[in-house]
Design a protein around this motif. Structure first.
Motif: not given
Length: 123
Positions: A86-96, A111-123
């Motif tokens: 859904k469009p509201e899922d649009t965000a930077g996603y981080y694993c930890a 304790n540890y985090w990745g750099q993030g990956t961008q998810v963009t959902v268009s309507s």
């Protein structure tokens, strides 16, 4: 411990993406792994987590039934399969990663985090 997330991108509403998070430098099989997401100006939000044996999973109410977290301890990788986006899922996603047997939905417990990956959902 290093975490590297990948798999983000641009997708239309209703589509799917699969995120991956490769870890190195630690005993991956002993870590609780989580996925969080963040949009500008907002706090990091819990999405999903999985216990280190892999038998217990937790999800935010907003993604239950649409997202699935899994892990492959042989590959030191955790995945987030995202369906019916859904469009509201649009965000930077981080694993930890959390060095504990107790699963947590609180970002401060990891304790540890990745750099993030961008998810963009268009309507």
């Amino acid at each position: 411990v290093q975490l590297q997330a990948s798999g983000g991108g641009l997708v239309q509403a209703g589509g799917s993406l699969r995120l991956s998070c490769l870890t190195s430098g630690g005993a991956f099989s002993r870590y609780v792994m989580g996925w969080f997401r963040q949009t500008p100006g907002k706090e990091r939000e819990f999405v999903a987590a999985i216990s280190w044996p892999g038998g217990v999973t937790y999800y935010a109410d907003s993604v239950k039934g649409r997202f699935t977290i899994s892990r492959d301890n042989a590959k030191n990788t955790v995945y987030l399969q995202m369906n019916s986006l859904k469009p509201e899922d649009t965000a930077g996603y981080y694993c930890a990663a959390r060095y504990s047997v107790i699963v947590s939905t609180n970002a401060h417990d990891y304790n540890y985090w990745g750099q993030g990956t961008q998810v963009t959902v268009s309507s």
